[in-house]
Design an enzyme around this catalytic site. Structure first.
Site, PDB file in Angstrom:
ATOM      1  N   SER A  28       0.974  -1.249   0.025  1.00 37.50           N
ATOM      2  CA  SER A  28      -0.065   0.086   0.065  1.00 37.50           C
ATOM      3  C   SER A  28       0.843   1.315  -0.067  1.00 37.50           C
ATOM      4  O   SER A  28       1.689   1.604   0.813  1.00 37.50           O
ATOM      5  CB  SER A  28      -0.686   0.112   1.246  1.00 37.50           C
ATOM      6  OG  SER A  28      -2.098  -0.654   1.133  1.00 37.50           O
ATOM      7  N   HIS A  59      -3.187   0.409  -5.279  1.00 39.38           N
ATOM      8  CA  HIS A  59      -2.617  -1.116  -5.743  1.00 39.38           C
ATOM      9  C   HIS A  59      -2.640  -1.071  -7.377  1.00 39.38           C
ATOM     10  O   HIS A  59      -3.200  -2.120  -7.530  1.00 39.38           O
ATOM     11  CB  HIS A  59      -3.424  -1.939  -5.071  1.00 39.38           C
ATOM     12  CG  HIS A  59      -2.851  -2.287  -3.548  1.00 39.38           C
ATOM     13  ND1 HIS A  59      -2.055  -3.337  -3.462  1.00 39.38           N
ATOM     14  CD2 HIS A  59      -3.350  -1.565  -2.466  1.00 39.38           C
ATOM     15  CE1 HIS A  59      -1.589  -3.311  -2.071  1.00 39.38           C
ATOM     16  NE2 HIS A  59      -2.377  -2.289  -1.642  1.00 39.38           N
ATOM     17  N   HIS A  86      -5.700  -8.602  -2.584  1.00 32.32           N
ATOM     18  CA  HIS A  86      -5.875  -9.199  -1.165  1.00 32.32           C
ATOM     19  C   HIS A  86      -7.169 -10.229  -1.132  1.00 32.32           C
ATOM     20  O   HIS A  86      -7.854 -10.366  -2.000  1.00 32.32           O
ATOM     21  CB  HIS A  86      -6.211  -7.831  -0.215  1.00 32.32           C
ATOM     22  CG  HIS A  86      -5.359  -6.706  -0.216  1.00 32.32           C
ATOM     23  ND1 HIS A  86      -5.316  -5.898  -1.183  1.00 32.32           N
ATOM     24  CD2 HIS A  86      -4.482  -6.584   0.668  1.00 32.32           C
ATOM     25  CE1 HIS A  86      -4.355  -5.225  -0.764  1.00 32.32           C
ATOM     26  NE2 HIS A  86      -3.670  -5.529   0.298  1.00 32.32           N
ATOM     27  N   GLU A  89     -10.633  -9.063  -1.216  1.00 30.57           N
ATOM     28  CA  GLU A  89     -11.156  -8.821  -2.641  1.00 30.57           C
ATOM     29  C   GLU A  89     -11.750  -9.723  -3.428  1.00 30.57           C
ATOM     30  O   GLU A  89     -12.671  -9.622  -4.187  1.00 30.57           O
ATOM     31  CB  GLU A  89     -10.210  -7.899  -3.417  1.00 30.57           C
ATOM     32  CG  GLU A  89      -9.484  -6.682  -2.781  1.00 30.57           C
ATOM     33  CD  GLU A  89      -8.425  -6.250  -3.627  1.00 30.57           C
ATOM     34  OE1 GLU A  89      -8.715  -5.628  -4.897  1.00 30.57           O
ATOM     35  OE2 GLU A  89      -7.119  -6.406  -3.290  1.00 30.57           O
ATOM     36  N   ALA A 116       1.940  -2.644   4.227  1.00 27.89           N
ATOM     37  CA  ALA A 116       1.631  -1.584   5.257  1.00 27.89           C
ATOM     38  C   ALA A 116       1.036  -2.430   6.280  1.00 27.89           C
ATOM     39  O   ALA A 116       0.332  -3.373   6.018  1.00 27.89           O
ATOM     40  CB  ALA A 116       0.714  -0.491   4.755  1.00 27.89           C
ATOM     41  N   MET A 219      -3.067  -7.464   6.253  1.00 32.06           N
ATOM     42  CA  MET A 219      -3.925  -8.136   5.518  1.00 32.06           C
ATOM     43  C   MET A 219      -3.541  -8.762   4.255  1.00 32.06           C
ATOM     44  O   MET A 219      -4.104  -9.151   3.395  1.00 32.06           O
ATOM     45  CB  MET A 219      -5.311  -7.301   5.081  1.00 32.06           C
ATOM     46  CG  MET A 219      -5.864  -6.617   6.322  1.00 32.06           C
ATOM     47  SD  MET A 219      -7.069  -5.492   5.700  1.00 32.06           S
ATOM     48  CE  MET A 219      -7.438  -4.668   7.295  1.00 32.06           C
ATOM     49  N   SER A 220      -2.228  -8.970   4.424  1.00 34.85           N
ATOM     50  CA  SER A 220      -1.466  -9.584   3.224  1.00 34.85           C
ATOM     51  C   SER A 220      -0.195 -10.256   3.378  1.00 34.85           C
ATOM     52  O   SER A 220      -0.181 -10.963   4.606  1.00 34.85           O
ATOM     53  CB  SER A 220      -1.099  -8.257   2.239  1.00 34.85           C
ATOM     54  OG  SER A 220      -0.205  -7.462   2.832  1.00 34.85           O
ATOM     55  N   HIS A 255      -7.684   4.331   5.543  1.00 32.29           N
ATOM     56  CA  HIS A 255      -7.095   3.992   4.556  1.00 32.29           C
ATOM     57  C   HIS A 255      -5.764   5.161   3.997  1.00 32.29           C
ATOM     58  O   HIS A 255      -4.909   4.976   3.753  1.00 32.29           O
ATOM     59  CB  HIS A 255      -7.702   3.317   3.306  1.00 32.29           C
ATOM     60  CG  HIS A 255      -6.550   2.764   2.253  1.00 32.29           C
ATOM     61  ND1 HIS A 255      -6.030   1.738   2.384  1.00 32.29           N
ATOM     62  CD2 HIS A 255      -6.561   3.201   1.106  1.00 32.29           C
ATOM     63  CE1 HIS A 255      -5.293   1.450   1.376  1.00 32.29           C
ATOM     64  NE2 HIS A 255      -5.621   2.296   0.479  1.00 32.29           N
TER      65      HIS A 255
END
Ligand code: HPA
Length: 281
Positions: A28, A59, A86, A89, A116, A219-220, A255
């Site tokens: 990010s 992204h 992600h 998504e 991030a 989240m990744s 965000h």
């Protein structure tokens, strides 16, 4: 290689002249890194057959192939993934790891993965760069399950799984730490906890993660790392702590805060990654 991956890889190979051994996944707000490559070929993710597309702002789905130049005599061939998909998504773990499968199929042997993350360790503050020493997978997902490509995903029955111990390459980590020191870039080291998102964590969840030994949350990254490691790729992970996690920070997370902080530390981060890559030779 399954036929979709084969088609994606053939398409990419038709556009590039050199195949890099090092790949970099940009998280990010950190996506600008690829712009500095020279002799660059940029491929839009949308053009690549079967390639997953991200919808998150910051992204942009691009693959940059090119040379990272230290000077006229030293440069390194690199593949930069600008943006990632992600899990939240697409709800499909195999889409999330598709890019790393592409990289592996192209012959990549070293992966630098960035993201991030929210800071859990109270000694951190927003803007800290954290080398990822280990991870906690809180999602219950594993990209090695149900993948239809037996050539890429080692089967436990063939003894391919169970590379225990530290998942991140210790030598890469040690080298990266000395590069940071040499270049006067302050860094931390810690455990990254992967959650599905898309919501940020509750304060109670962050307290739980603290107890578990997590230093940062995001989240990744973990799915790509699992696939890379299990295909013999060496991995270095770096988190940019863009905010302190829920309940630790007094402000409400957004965000925008994530991208704002990422922009603030971009210069240090770019310098750190470049120097680490030059050190790799
Ligand atoms: N939580 C989860 N993911 C994140 C965060 C956070 O606080 N910050 C950036 N990505």
């Amino acid at each position: 290689m399954n036929s979709q991956l084969l088609e994606s890889v053939s398409f990419i190979k038709s556009k590039i002249t050199n195949t890099p051994k090092i790949a970099l996944i940009l998280g990010s707000g950190l996506g600008d890194f690829g712009n500095q490559l020279v002799n660059k070929t940029t491929i839009d993710a949308k053009e690549i057959p079967y390639y997953p597309i991200s919808t998150v702002s910051g992204h942009a789905g691009k693959l940059h192939f090119g040379l990272l130049e230290k000077n006229k005599r030293q440069s390194t061939e690199l593949l930069c993934f600008q943006g990632r998909v992600h899990f939240y998504e697409c709800n499909n773990i195999h889409h999330v790891v598709y890019p790393i499968n592409v990289a592996i199929a192209l012959g990549v042997k070293t992966l630098i993965v960035t993201n991030a993350a929210g800071g859990i360790n109270r000694n951190f503050s927003s803007g800290v760069l954290m080398f990822i020493r280990d991870y906690i997978n809180l999602t219950g997902e594993n990209p090695l399950i149900g993948n239809s490509d037996p050539t890429l995903i080692p089967s436990p029955l063939r003894g391919g799984l169970g590379r225990g111990g530290s998942y991140f390459d210790e030598q890469l980590l040690e080298n990266a730490k000395s590069v940071a020191l040499k270049n006067n870039i302050s860094t931390k080291e810690g455990v990254y906890c992967w959650t599905k998102g898309p919501t940020y964590e509750s304060a109670a969840e962050i307290r739980m993660m603290t107890t578990m030994g997590a230093d940062a949350v995001g989240m990744s990254t973990v799915p790509e790392v699992i696939v890379a490691i299990n295909n013999g790729v060496k991995v270095l992970g770096i988190s940019c702590i863009t905010n302190m996690a829920t309940g630790i920070s007094a402000t409400k997370l957004s965000h925008e805060e994530v991208t704002e902080t990422a922009n603030r530390v971009k210069n240090d981060f770019t310098k750190l990654i470049s120097e680490i890559i030059f050190e790799m030779g």
